[in-house]
Design an enzyme around this catalytic site. Structure first.
Site, mmCIF file in Angstrom:
data_model
loop_
_atom_site.group_PDB
_atom_site.id
_atom_site.type_symbol
_atom_site.label_atom_id
_atom_site.label_comp_id
_atom_site.label_asym_id
_atom_site.label_seq_id
_atom_site.Cartn_x
_atom_site.Cartn_y
_atom_site.Cartn_z
ATOM 1 N N ASP A 163 0.859 -1.075 0.211
ATOM 2 C CA ASP A 163 -0.161 0.074 -0.186
ATOM 3 C C ASP A 163 0.897 1.477 0.061
ATOM 4 O O ASP A 163 1.775 1.748 0.952
ATOM 5 C CB ASP A 163 -0.977 -0.049 1.383
ATOM 6 C CG ASP A 163 -1.845 1.243 1.024
ATOM 7 O OD1 ASP A 163 -2.811 1.198 0.296
ATOM 8 O OD2 ASP A 163 -1.808 2.064 2.254
ATOM 9 N N THR B 205 -3.060 5.577 -4.182
ATOM 10 C CA THR B 205 -2.171 6.298 -3.577
ATOM 11 C C THR B 205 -0.936 6.177 -4.332
ATOM 12 O O THR B 205 0.009 7.205 -4.502
ATOM 13 C CB THR B 205 -1.935 5.823 -2.293
ATOM 14 O OG1 THR B 205 -1.625 4.628 -2.120
ATOM 15 C CG2 THR B 205 -2.880 6.182 -1.379
ATOM 16 N N THR B 206 -0.623 4.717 -4.594
ATOM 17 C CA THR B 206 0.749 4.603 -5.609
ATOM 18 C C THR B 206 0.599 5.479 -6.821
ATOM 19 O O THR B 206 1.600 6.256 -7.129
ATOM 20 C CB THR B 206 1.032 3.142 -5.621
ATOM 21 O OG1 THR B 206 0.769 2.352 -4.596
ATOM 22 C CG2 THR B 206 2.145 2.908 -6.249
ATOM 23 N N ASP C 8 -9.274 -0.452 1.682
ATOM 24 C CA ASP C 8 -9.253 0.363 0.243
ATOM 25 C C ASP C 8 -10.342 -0.047 -0.557
ATOM 26 O O ASP C 8 -10.796 0.696 -1.132
ATOM 27 C CB ASP C 8 -7.929 -0.044 -0.503
ATOM 28 C CG ASP C 8 -6.725 0.533 -0.150
ATOM 29 O OD1 ASP C 8 -6.707 1.345 0.860
ATOM 30 O OD2 ASP C 8 -5.610 0.595 -0.713
HETATM 31 P P1 ADP Z 1 -2.726 2.073 -6.148
HETATM 32 O O1 ADP Z 1 -2.055 2.620 -5.122
HETATM 33 O O2 ADP Z 1 -2.512 3.538 -7.178
HETATM 34 O O3 ADP Z 1 -4.039 1.881 -6.161
HETATM 35 P P2 ADP Z 1 -2.472 -0.405 -6.981
HETATM 36 O O4 ADP Z 1 -1.188 -1.266 -6.648
HETATM 37 O O5 ADP Z 1 -3.551 -0.871 -6.341
HETATM 38 O O6 ADP Z 1 -1.947 1.112 -6.796
HETATM 39 O O7 ADP Z 1 -2.592 -0.614 -8.643
HETATM 40 C C1 ADP Z 1 -3.656 0.133 -9.323
HETATM 41 C C2 ADP Z 1 -3.630 -0.032 -10.685
HETATM 42 O O8 ADP Z 1 -3.956 -1.521 -10.982
HETATM 43 C C3 ADP Z 1 -4.909 0.519 -11.315
HETATM 44 O O9 ADP Z 1 -4.497 1.283 -12.061
HETATM 45 C C4 ADP Z 1 -5.656 -0.448 -11.578
HETATM 46 O O10 ADP Z 1 -6.554 -0.216 -12.676
HETATM 47 C C5 ADP Z 1 -4.795 -1.642 -12.081
HETATM 48 N N1 ADP Z 1 -5.353 -3.036 -12.044
HETATM 49 C C6 ADP Z 1 -5.838 -3.571 -11.014
HETATM 50 N N2 ADP Z 1 -6.242 -4.859 -11.818
HETATM 51 C C7 ADP Z 1 -5.693 -5.111 -12.784
HETATM 52 C C8 ADP Z 1 -5.463 -5.971 -13.676
HETATM 53 N N3 ADP Z 1 -6.074 -7.329 -13.294
HETATM 54 N N4 ADP Z 1 -4.775 -5.966 -14.989
HETATM 55 C C9 ADP Z 1 -4.035 -4.803 -14.979
HETATM 56 N N5 ADP Z 1 -4.232 -3.682 -14.304
HETATM 57 C C10 ADP Z 1 -4.925 -3.961 -13.087
HETATM 58 MG MG MG Z 2 -5.034 0.270 -5.311
#
Ligand code: ADP
Ligand code: MG
Length: 525
Positions: free
Chosen positions: A67, A100-101, A392
């Site tokens: 996270d 957040t990332t 989240d």
């Molecule tokens: P954040 O802290 O920004 O939420 P995450 O590590 O949760 O970071 O990653 C979020 C990103 O991953 C988003 O852009 C989301 O659309 C993408 N994402 C989630 N599931 C998938 C998937 N199955 N394939 C590709 N991208 C995905």
């Molecule tokens: Mg996320």
């Protein structure tokens, strides 16, 4: 945080009279470097194949997480510009609960692009103007990407699942967790909106994460005052007392002058009958579950256990408040005042032991809509990360349900944003055009990072995504199991709330432009 003042339009940080000063390009580039470094630290955690970080503090405490906000907060960052990126993640977490990332990585890349522009002699104010204009275009692009279909349970589940993919969900699939999350949020939906705060998460170590469940009520750290009490009461009439059920401490002053066995027996009998009196009073009131913030004498407990009444003693004040708001009970300060009208009601109250912990479950309370996601996991690290992931997911599902707006994930929205900005940049005059285009380049970091984190070549992936966006409209880098394909994220259930994307653009732009404008750092020694 340093105090911030505006002087002649340029913000600058003022910390102390007797201070160290960095000015001009040096100040700019040191701030930019610090901001970039922070964003870089979370880059590898982005997306479904993002890696986890293990953070060890000076006392040896370990946190394992994926996270963004948690990582940045645990990192104990001191540089003031770097701290501003941490604040981006924090405000993202606070406003929408996810992304957040993404926000931190975009902010870092906006700074990187700004650095290049400064080297090309583009003035900071031009960069700031260009970035603001580009962010407006980005917000329009997000709105264009919003789904047309209604946000139903299926879409909400996809939103929850997308937010948890890649998180340490302890062997439990994001799919089944997402179902629990949607059920929880549906429970607290009212005509006035989504009461997200009415969903609580309670973690309990000791079982596999598969045992995670939705409790239609509240969970408290309380145990029955006697072992032989019923462990569960159905259709409970609940008394909540601020009353000591035993010989009142004040009575001890009334000393007995004891000089014979008879007198001793009389004294004991008097006490016994006082205690029995309390017990009978409680039993006769008709309550079948009693919570009190004070002590309960063992003899009272034992008598009430015999009457089949479940009693919890010495409960915390905040637990008492939660019980009142869940069951509709009225707190009573004197036993003689207790009457049926004061009782709360619940479908079921049960006590359960989990190794070192005893919990009370109050289900189907008459007064409240509160539900609890009861999170199980084998170890502390597992339940902690699960708690963050579920937190989240609850936030994004609530956000998506409240606004009814979701956009394609997997980089598709970012591709559309960058594309629209580049298109409109053509009509922007002068050097500002360079800044607007640079903004689009910075947004590319999201699909590029998703590609890199899935072991793809980021440049190739970007080229393919743009081509697919041109021809198909929606194109994301979809990860399913071992496969990575370019496809329409809506068709693969990879969706994010529009507000998460908006907030990420806004907070990243704000932090980056603020850092770029600083050309004077005065720091206390
Ligand atoms: P954040 O802290 O920004 O939420 P995450 O590590 O949760 O970071 O990653 C979020 C990103 O991953 C988003 O852009 C989301 O659309 C993408 N994402 C989630 N599931 C998938 C998937 N199955 N394939 C590709 N991208 C995905
Ligand atoms: Mg996320």
């Amino acid at each position: 945080m340093a105090q911030q003042r505006r002087m002649g339009g340029q913000p600058m940080f003022i910390m102390s009279e007797d201070s160290q000063r960095t000015q001009g390009r040096d100040a700019q580039s040191s701030n930019i470097m610090a901001g970039k470094a922070v964003a870089e630290a979370v880059r590898t955690t982005l997306g479904p194949r993002g890696m986890d970080k293990m953070l060890v503090d000076s006392g040896g405490e370990v946190v394992i997480t994926n996270d963004g906000a948690t990582i940045l907060n645990e990192m104990d960052i001191e540089h003031p510009a770097a701290q501003m990126i941490v604040e981006v993640a924090d405000s993202q977490e606070e406003e929408v609960g996810d992304g957040t990332t993404t926000a931190a990585v975009i902010a870092g890349n906006l700074l990187g692009e700004a650095e290049d522009l400064i080297e090309q002699d583009v003035h900071a104010t031009t960069i700031v103007e260009g970035y603001h204009e580009a962010s407006e275009i980005a917000l329009e692009a997000i709105t264009e990407q919003v789904n047309e279909a209604d946000v139903d349970d299926e879409i909400l589940k996809q939103v929850g699942k997308s937010s948890m993919t890649g998180k340490g969900t302890g062997g439990l699939t994001a799919e089944s967790l997402a179902e629990t999350v949607v059920e929880a949020i549906r429970h607290v939906e009212t005509d006035a909106g989504v009461a997200r705060d009415n969903v609580t998460v309670h973690t309990q170590i000791g079982a596999s994460s598969n045992a995670t469940e939705l409790v239609p009520g509240i969970v408290l750290d309380e145990e029955p005052s006697h072992d032989s009490m019923p462990q569960a009461v159905e259709d409970a009439s609940i008394a909540v007392l601020d009353v000591e059920l035993g010989v009142r401490t004040g009575d001890i002053d009334a000393e007995y002058a004891i000089d014979s066995i008879d007198q001793l027996n009389t004294a004991i009998d008097a006490e016994e009958s006082e205690v029995r009196g309390y017990a009978e009073e409680v039993a006769e009131s008709g309550a079948d579950v009693v919570f009190t913030t004070e002590d309960v004498d063992d003899r009272v407990s034992s008598y009430l256990a015999g009457e089949g009444i479940l009693v919890f003693e010495n409960i915390g004040n905040s637990d008492a408040r939660d019980i009142v708001s869940a069951t509709g009970a009225r707190r009573v300060g004197a036993l003689e005042d207790l009457e049926e009208a004061d009782f709360g009601a619940a479908d079921r109250i049960r006590a359960e032991n989990f190794g070192d912990d005893d919990l009370a479950f109050i289900e189907g309370g008459a007064a409240a809509e509160t539900v609890t996601v009861f999170v199980r996991g084998g170890t502390e690290h597992v339940v902690d990360e699960l708690e963050r992931a579920i937190g989240d997911a609850l936030d994004v599902v609530a956000t998506a349900l409240a606004s009814g707006e979701v956009v394609p994930g997997a980089g598709a929205t970012e591709i559309a944003i960058a594309d629209k900005i580049r298109e409109e940049a053509a009509g922007i005059e002068g050097r500002k055009q360079l800044a607007v285009t640079a903004f689009a380049d910075a947004i590319d970091i999201v699909p590029r990072t998703l590609a890199a984190n899935t072991g793809q070549d980021p440049i190739d992936a970007l080229v393919d995504l743009r081509a697919a966006h041109e021809s198909e409209g929606r194109a994301g880098l979809i990860t399913t199991g071992e496969d990575v394909t370019i496809a329409d994220p809506f068709e693969h259930g990879v969706v994010d709330p529009a507000d998460v994307k908006r907030e990420a653009i806004e907070s990243a732009t704000e932090a980056a432009t603020m850092i770029v404008r600083i050309d004077d750092v005065i720091a206390a020694e």
